[in-house]
Write a protein that holds these residues in place. Structure first.
Motif, PDB file in Angstrom:
ATOM      1  N   ASN A 362       0.828  -1.212   0.000  1.00 54.41           N
ATOM      2  CA  ASN A 362       0.000   0.000   0.000  1.00 54.41           C
ATOM      3  C   ASN A 362       0.860   1.259   0.000  1.00 54.41           C
ATOM      4  N   THR A 363       1.976   1.196   0.723  1.00 48.84           N
ATOM      5  CA  THR A 363       2.895   2.336   0.746  1.00 48.84           C
ATOM      6  C   THR A 363       3.526   2.538  -0.623  1.00 48.84           C
ATOM      7  N   LYS A 364       3.931   1.442  -1.251  1.00 49.30           N
ATOM      8  CA  LYS A 364       4.516   1.545  -2.598  1.00 49.30           C
ATOM      9  C   LYS A 364       3.514   2.155  -3.574  1.00 49.30           C
ATOM     10  N   LYS A 365       2.269   1.721  -3.500  1.00 52.42           N
ATOM     11  CA  LYS A 365       1.246   2.240  -4.402  1.00 52.42           C
ATOM     12  C   LYS A 365       1.014   3.735  -4.169  1.00 52.42           C
ATOM     13  N   ALA A 366       0.968   4.149  -2.904  1.00 55.62           N
ATOM     14  CA  ALA A 366       0.756   5.564  -2.597  1.00 55.62           C
ATOM     15  C   ALA A 366       1.907   6.416  -3.108  1.00 55.62           C
ATOM     16  N   ARG A 367       3.131   5.910  -2.967  1.00 52.03           N
ATOM     17  CA  ARG A 367       4.297   6.656  -3.445  1.00 52.03           C
ATOM     18  C   ARG A 367       4.312   6.711  -4.974  1.00 52.03           C
ATOM     19  N   TYR A 368       3.919   5.617  -5.601  1.00 51.25           N
ATOM     20  CA  TYR A 368       3.805   5.609  -7.070  1.00 51.25           C
ATOM     21  C   TYR A 368       2.815   6.680  -7.533  1.00 51.25           C
ATOM     22  N   ASN A 369       1.641   6.697  -6.908  1.00 57.47           N
ATOM     23  CA  ASN A 369       0.613   7.664  -7.303  1.00 57.47           C
ATOM     24  C   ASN A 369       1.091   9.100  -7.103  1.00 57.47           C
ATOM     25  N   LYS A 370       1.822   9.340  -6.018  1.00 61.46           N
ATOM     26  CA  LYS A 370       2.322  10.681  -5.737  1.00 61.46           C
ATOM     27  C   LYS A 370       3.296  11.143  -6.819  1.00 61.46           C
ATOM     28  N   ILE A 371       4.259  10.286  -7.149  1.00 61.58           N
ATOM     29  CA  ILE A 371       5.243  10.645  -8.176  1.00 61.58           C
ATOM     30  C   ILE A 371       4.559  10.908  -9.513  1.00 61.58           C
ATOM     31  N   MET A 372       3.638  10.050  -9.892  1.00 60.99           N
ATOM     32  CA  MET A 372       2.996  10.192 -11.198  1.00 60.99           C
ATOM     33  C   MET A 372       2.107  11.435 -11.258  1.00 60.99           C
ATOM     34  N   LYS A 373       1.492  11.807 -10.134  1.00 53.51           N
ATOM     35  CA  LYS A 373       0.689  13.032 -10.107  1.00 53.51           C
ATOM     36  C   LYS A 373       1.572  14.254 -10.296  1.00 53.51           C
ATOM     37  N   VAL A 374       2.720  14.247  -9.615  1.00 57.74           N
ATOM     38  CA  VAL A 374       3.669  15.361  -9.774  1.00 57.74           C
ATOM     39  C   VAL A 374       4.145  15.436 -11.216  1.00 57.74           C
ATOM     40  N   GLN A 375       4.487  14.293 -11.796  1.00 61.11           N
ATOM     41  CA  GLN A 375       5.022  14.278 -13.157  1.00 61.11           C
ATOM     42  C   GLN A 375       3.973  14.659 -14.196  1.00 61.11           C
ATOM     43  N   GLN A 376       2.712  14.309 -13.940  1.00 60.48           N
ATOM     44  CA  GLN A 376       1.658  14.643 -14.904  1.00 60.48           C
ATOM     45  C   GLN A 376       1.576  16.146 -15.136  1.00 60.48           C
ATOM     46  N   GLU A 377       1.684  16.906 -14.085  1.00 59.07           N
ATOM     47  CA  GLU A 377       1.630  18.367 -14.211  1.00 59.07           C
ATOM     48  C   GLU A 377       2.881  18.895 -14.916  1.00 59.07           C
ATOM     49  N   ILE A 378       4.040  18.305 -14.597  1.00 58.92           N
ATOM     50  CA  ILE A 378       5.282  18.707 -15.263  1.00 58.92           C
ATOM     51  C   ILE A 378       5.201  18.433 -16.756  1.00 58.92           C
ATOM     52  N   SER A 379       4.722  17.252 -17.106  1.00 56.47           N
ATOM     53  CA  SER A 379       4.603  16.880 -18.519  1.00 56.47           C
ATOM     54  C   SER A 379       3.682  17.840 -19.259  1.00 56.47           C
ATOM     55  N   LYS A 380       2.575  18.213 -18.606  1.00 54.51           N
ATOM     56  CA  LYS A 380       1.631  19.138 -19.237  1.00 54.51           C
ATOM     57  C   LYS A 380       2.285  20.485 -19.487  1.00 54.51           C
ATOM     58  N   GLN A 381       3.026  20.992 -18.511  1.00 52.93           N
ATOM     59  CA  GLN A 381       3.692  22.281 -18.670  1.00 52.93           C
ATOM     60  C   GLN A 381       4.766  22.215 -19.764  1.00 52.93           C
ATOM     61  N   ASN A 382       5.485  21.108 -19.821  1.00 51.67           N
ATOM     62  CA  ASN A 382       6.498  20.940 -20.868  1.00 51.67           C
ATOM     63  C   ASN A 382       5.856  20.936 -22.250  1.00 51.67           C
ATOM     64  N   LEU A 383       4.703  20.266 -22.357  1.00 57.24           N
ATOM     65  CA  LEU A 383       4.008  20.235 -23.647  1.00 57.24           C
ATOM     66  C   LEU A 383       3.486  21.621 -24.017  1.00 57.24           C
ATOM     67  N   LEU A 384       2.932  22.343 -23.051  1.00 58.54           N
ATOM     68  CA  LEU A 384       2.418  23.691 -23.335  1.00 58.54           C
ATOM     69  C   LEU A 384       3.518  24.603 -23.868  1.00 58.54           C
ATOM     70  N   GLY A 385       4.748  24.353 -23.438  1.00 59.95           N
ATOM     71  CA  GLY A 385       5.872  25.148 -23.917  1.00 59.95           C
ATOM     72  C   GLY A 385       6.199  24.925 -25.376  1.00 59.95           C
ATOM     73  N   ASP A 447      -3.288  15.658 -22.873  1.00 61.45           N
ATOM     74  CA  ASP A 447      -2.522  15.212 -21.709  1.00 61.45           C
ATOM     75  C   ASP A 447      -1.084  14.828 -22.068  1.00 61.45           C
ATOM     76  N   TYR A 448      -0.918  14.086 -23.153  1.00 56.63           N
ATOM     77  CA  TYR A 448       0.408  13.614 -23.529  1.00 56.63           C
ATOM     78  C   TYR A 448       0.750  13.850 -25.006  1.00 56.63           C
ATOM     79  N   ASP A 449      -0.203  14.392 -25.772  1.00 53.80           N
ATOM     80  CA  ASP A 449      -0.030  14.522 -27.207  1.00 53.80           C
ATOM     81  C   ASP A 449      -0.049  15.978 -27.652  1.00 53.80           C
ATOM     82  N   LEU A 450       0.431  16.185 -28.872  1.00 52.38           N
ATOM     83  CA  LEU A 450       0.459  17.517 -29.469  1.00 52.38           C
ATOM     84  C   LEU A 450      -0.608  17.625 -30.555  1.00 52.38           C
ATOM     85  N   ILE A 451      -1.187  18.811 -30.715  1.00 51.70           N
ATOM     86  CA  ILE A 451      -2.138  19.101 -31.789  1.00 51.70           C
ATOM     87  C   ILE A 451      -1.462  20.111 -32.708  1.00 51.70           C
TER      88      ILE A 451
END
Length: 455
Positions: A362-385, A447-451
């Motif tokens: 359960n701890t591993k899953k929570a840490r996984y979710n935390k990292i991926m949530k942080v990265q999702q926002e980073i990825s979005k900002q990188n794409l917007l750039g 979310d992950y693609d370009l238009i």
């Protein structure tokens, strides 16, 4: 006879599958894409982590159902077989032939014995799950590499430059499954690259368990940078990328070649796994937090438009809240364009499996979710750039509704990274553009693609 293939696991495994398909073709067997129509089904397995093992076993049992109909033989090969050979023979009588990695040089003899002489396979050794040192694995011959059947389409192909791994990270069984790192001769690799170019392949994806180790065993030093330069001179090859470059092996020369060669993708896939020095030491990694941070700064300074990808492991034995917090802060600061995270998998026989302080699931899953949530926002900002910028894209498909061309930029690895959806507002969509390079302007992101629109 009709033969169907199922290839599981990584792209390195896929090359083994393609070489095996080539052997069947050479011996006048017909390849079918529907397993229900096959008289022989070949399954290439992965045995890296628990989820991969489970997928492999389920696939074998699923394919075995076809033996009630048309299928006469089930053949299973790959990492799972190498690791659990005797256990599998006992547990899966539905399988007619198991092929270990260290038998690949005798593969066709064994297949021939099965099909023509119906030689029954038996276990000859005492079953053991203990992992121990193994010698270098025999690779496919140059002829088998040259005659493999490319399954990835018209535009790109994987090019394997080495087999095995010598890094011996404490969590990983690969060195004990595939043996130490062994490089292919440079001349053989160039010959295969030229043949792929002659077949119309436009993009080569150079792979090994750690591409930066290429050449050390043969030439006494890493020759990856030199190899990339030689491949770039092959006419017809437009894009080149290399995957899985461990941070300690990324030299100034390699960075310089990537920066200055227009055919080489400005893309580094650097599996760092963690950033805490105490965890890196337990993992038997060869770098420190300071080394990794300095490397990232150096690459970004030398190649301003570089794309960085990494992979991380959360929940490694002994990973404290502080260790994990350090990793989260690093991810926020590094701003990787692409990031994959794995929950630590306790692999029997590996040194890490014996470590105390195993982390609860359960701890591993929570840490996984935390990292991926942080990265999702980073990825979005990188794409917007990227909005407002112009890229070259390789068009590979047309959307189901006919509104978009679908392609990739040089910054995207096929089937791993995102796509670019290119509108064509002023013209009728034409299949003539398929498998060609076009210029496009980025106008939006998902979310992950370009238009984009055609320039």
């Amino acid at each position: 006879m009709d033969v169907g293939f199922v290839s599981l696991g990584c792209s390195k495994n896929l090359i083994d599958t393609e070489a095996t398909i080539g052997m069947f073709r050479k011996n006048n067997f017909r390849i079918v894409n529907d397993e229900s129509k096959a008289e022989i089904i070949v399954i290439n397995t992965c045995g890296f982590i628990d989820s991969a093992k489970e997928e492999a076993i389920n696939t074998i049992l699923e394919m075995a159902e076809y033996k009630n109909n048309r299928c006469k033989y089930i053949i299973v090969m790959g990492c799972l077989v190498q690791r659990y050979y005797d256990d599998l023979i006992k547990a899966l009588p539905e399988v007619d032939l198991f092929l270990k990695l260290d038998e690949y040089d005798k593969m066709w003899d064994k297949i021939d014995d099965l099909i023509k002489r119906n030689v029954v396979q038996k276990s000859k050794t005492k079953s053991s799950k203990k992992i121990s040192e193994i010698p270098p694995m025999p690779m496919f011959t140059q002829e088998q590499f040259l005659n493999r059947t490319i399954t990835t389409g018209k535009n790109y192909a994987y090019l394997k430059i080495g087999e095995g791994c010598s890094n011996k990270c404490t969590y990983c069984a690969i060195p004990y499954i595939r043996g130490p790192f062994v490089s292919r001769n440079q001349e053989d690799i160039i010959e295969e690259a030229k043949k792929l170019a002659d077949q119309g392949i436009k993009e080569l994806i150079i792979i090994a368990q750690d591409t930066t180790k290429y050449g050390i065993d043969l030439y006494g030093e890493s020759k990856l940078a030199e190899l990339l330069e030689k491949i770039s001179k092959i006419e017809g090859i437009k894009w080149i990328r290399f995957l899985y470059s461990y941070p300690e092996g990324i030299t100034d020369k390699l960075i310089e070649v990537v920066a200055n060669n227009e055919k080489i993708a400005k893309y580094f896939d650097i599996p760092i796994q963690h950033i805490s020095n105490s965890i890196l030491k337990k993992m038997n990694r060869k770098t420190s937090k300071e080394d990794i941070e300095n490397l990232i700064k150096k690459i970004k300074n030398k190649i301003p438009n570089v794309v960085l990808r990494t992979s991380l492991i959360v929940g490694f034995p002994g990973e404290t809240k502080e260790n994990f917090g350090e990793l989260v802060e690093f991810v926020k600061n590094a701003k990787f364009d692409k990031l994959g995270t794995f929950m630590y998998s306790k692999e029997e026989g590996t040194p890490a499996a014996k470590l105390q302080e195993q982390i609860h699931g359960n701890t591993k899953k929570a840490r996984y979710n935390k990292i991926m949530k942080v990265q999702q926002e980073i990825s979005k900002q990188n794409l917007l750039g990227k909005i407002g910028k112009t890229y070259t894209a390789l068009v590979e498909d047309i959307s189901f509704d006919g509104q978009y061309y679908i392609g990739r930029t040089m910054q995207d690895v096929p089937e791993i990274d995102g796509m670019v959806y290119i509108k064509n507002d002023n013209k009728v969509l034409s299949k003539d553009i398929l498998n060609k390079f076009v210029k496009c302007d980025i106008i939006d992101v998902s979310d992950y693609d370009l238009i984009a629109t055609l320039k």
